[in-house]
Design an enzyme around this catalytic site. Structure first.
Site, PDB file in Angstrom:
ATOM      1  N   ASP A   1       0.810  -1.322  -0.037  1.00 44.06           N
ATOM      2  CA  ASP A   1      -0.108   0.098   0.104  1.00 44.06           C
ATOM      3  C   ASP A   1       0.999   1.332   0.118  1.00 44.06           C
ATOM      4  O   ASP A   1       1.781   1.529  -0.748  1.00 44.06           O
ATOM      5  CB  ASP A   1      -1.028  -0.038   1.261  1.00 44.06           C
ATOM      6  CG  ASP A   1      -1.892   0.999   1.287  1.00 44.06           C
ATOM      7  OD1 ASP A   1      -2.982   0.895   0.763  1.00 44.06           O
ATOM      8  OD2 ASP A   1      -1.692   2.145   2.000  1.00 44.06           O
TER       9      ASP A   1
ATOM     10  N   ASP B   1      -8.914  -6.711  -4.944  1.00 38.03           N
ATOM     11  CA  ASP B   1      -8.508  -5.810  -4.098  1.00 38.03           C
ATOM     12  C   ASP B   1      -9.696  -4.613  -4.317  1.00 38.03           C
ATOM     13  O   ASP B   1      -9.740  -3.951  -5.398  1.00 38.03           O
ATOM     14  CB  ASP B   1      -7.160  -4.982  -4.495  1.00 38.03           C
ATOM     15  CG  ASP B   1      -6.637  -4.308  -3.478  1.00 38.03           C
ATOM     16  OD1 ASP B   1      -7.237  -3.407  -2.839  1.00 38.03           O
ATOM     17  OD2 ASP B   1      -5.525  -4.336  -3.609  1.00 38.03           O
TER      18      ASP B   1
ATOM     19  N   HIS C   1      -6.967  -6.732  -0.630  1.00 37.30           N
ATOM     20  CA  HIS C   1      -5.899  -5.690  -0.437  1.00 37.30           C
ATOM     21  C   HIS C   1      -4.982  -6.072   0.459  1.00 37.30           C
ATOM     22  O   HIS C   1      -3.907  -5.721   0.787  1.00 37.30           O
ATOM     23  CB  HIS C   1      -6.678  -4.383  -0.162  1.00 37.30           C
ATOM     24  CG  HIS C   1      -5.639  -3.391  -0.029  1.00 37.30           C
ATOM     25  ND1 HIS C   1      -4.795  -2.972  -1.190  1.00 37.30           N
ATOM     26  CD2 HIS C   1      -4.988  -2.230   0.792  1.00 37.30           C
ATOM     27  CE1 HIS C   1      -4.164  -1.749  -0.836  1.00 37.30           C
ATOM     28  NE2 HIS C   1      -4.464  -1.510   0.336  1.00 37.30           N
TER      29      HIS C   1
END
Length: 394
Positions: free
Chosen positions: A218, A344, A372
């Site tokens: 991320d 995701d 995710h």
């Protein structure tokens, strides 16, 4: 983390009351559901698969008994039927992207084949799922440094740490400033350098000649890019796991702003915090707890969703807006790999692929069925790829 990048108004805080967005998903298998023994799965008509023809009744009974014993052992060792199913029915991983023109790549280890695993395959431990031709002691480095995404903390890597250590690797998870158990108010983080200081301090203390493999998830992708530029000689490889993989002059906000405007779930989940007053820019971004599962953990076990709901913290906003300064001599000289997640909801696959097209890494891997947070939803498949990446030679 993509929730940070939708448009916001600095004049008024976001609403904190939101209705929950329901996303349909397949229910988990009921407790105690039987897993078909190897070679004994049946089609809808109830007939045995062709591979079973010709076996005597005694042979069938012996095979079923052996499978039952093996499954029972794995249940005790690996935490229940879910672990058995993941090992026996692992279709979660594939490899995408051919080598770029004019550049020859090393053949991938056989364990990364996209062929669906058969029920007739032998039961294996996770260490056997990866290429065993290269010994850990012969690697450039066997040390992974795991960098969490926005709002997460070192806690999110607990499965990955255990798997890597069981396979003989070193694994260090970092709590960035104001994240996880780091005792700092995220509203007071005013720069990217301050946010990544725990990571850069760790790299600075490495002995001369010691290298690590950086893994960023991320917004952690932005953080490892910053570290790659500053500590090039101490980074052997970089792995971006559903992460922001930026180019020189880009900020995370630049990369995600266009996508976020079209994603209603992202916009609804974010809660901007204004520690300096509503007339000033946001200081951090928090998440609506009722939307965490749909946004980040739509494929993760319920117990991990609970862990996340009590562990996630607001994300400092200033680092998200900061543009990276990356050079070909430093950052671009480090070998990069990208691991995509197909299911995701926070960082859609299309955006991940767009980043890989604009800034091609050496290899692009894909985790099928991963949300995710693949370190929670597909930990063994993620582990397999990390080990394979570590074993790719120059």
């Amino acid at each position: 983390m993509g929730a940070l990048f939708s448009c916001f108004s600095s004049a008024a805080p976001a609403k904190t009351k939101r209705r929950r967005l329901s996303i349909s998903s397949s229910p988990p298998p009921p407790p105690g559901m039987a897993i078909p023994p190897f070679g004994l799965s049946r089609d809808r008509s109830g007939r045995k698969e062709r591979g079973r023809e010709g076996l005597t009744h005694e042979q069938e009974q012996a095979l079923a008994a052996a499978a039952k014993t093996a499954a029972s052992l794995l249940l005790r060792q690996n935490g229940g039927a879910e672990a058995v199913a993941e090992v026996l029915l692992d279709r979660s991983s594939s490899v995408r992207d051919p080598p770029p023109a004019g550049k020859k790549r090393q053949a991938l280890p056989r364990s990364s084949s996209s062929r669906p695993r058969s029920l007739a395959d032998p039961l294996v431990q996770v260490q056997q799922l990866v290429n065993q031709d290269v010994k850990i002691d012969d690697l450039e480095t066997n040390h992974f440094v795991l960098v969490h995404g926005g709002g997460f903390g070192a806690w999110c890597w607990y499965k990955t740490i255990a798997l890597l250590k069981d396979a003989g690797f070193k694994a260090t998870a970092i709590d960035l400033t104001g994240s996880g158990t780091h005792a700092f108010d995220p509203n007071n983080v005013t720069s990217l350098s301050q946010y990544v200081m725990p990571l850069t301090s760790f790299l600075e203390k490495l002995s001369d000649g010691e290298k690590v493999i950086l893994v960023g998830h991320d917004f952690g992708g932005t953080c490892i890019s910053y570290a790659m530029e500053a500590f090039t000689s101490k980074v052997a490889k970089a792995v971006f796991v559903s992460a922001a993989m930026l180019t020189n002059g880009q900020s995370a906000a630049d990369m995600f702003s266009q996508q976020a405007r079209s994603n209603d779930l992202l916009q609804r989940a974010q809660i901007f915090l204004y520690a300096n007053g509503n007339d000033n820019p946001p200081t951090a971004v928090d998440y609506d707890k009722s939307l965490l599962q749909d946004l980040f953990f739509n494929g993760s076990p319920a117990k991990d969703v609970v862990l996340a709901s009590v562990s996630m913290r607001p994300v400092p906003f200033a680092p998200v807006l900061e543009k990276l300064s990356l050079s070909a001599k430093n950052h671009d000289s480090i070998r990069r790999y990208y691991i995509e997640t197909t299911e995701d909801n926070a960082l859609p696959l299309s955006l991940q692929q767009s980043m890989c097209s604009l800034n091609p890494p050496e290899w692009v891997f894909q985790l099928k069925g991963a949300d995710h947070s693949p370190f929670l939803s597909k930990p063994q498949a993620l582990h397999k790829y990390l080990v394979e990446i570590a074993k790719i030679s120059s």
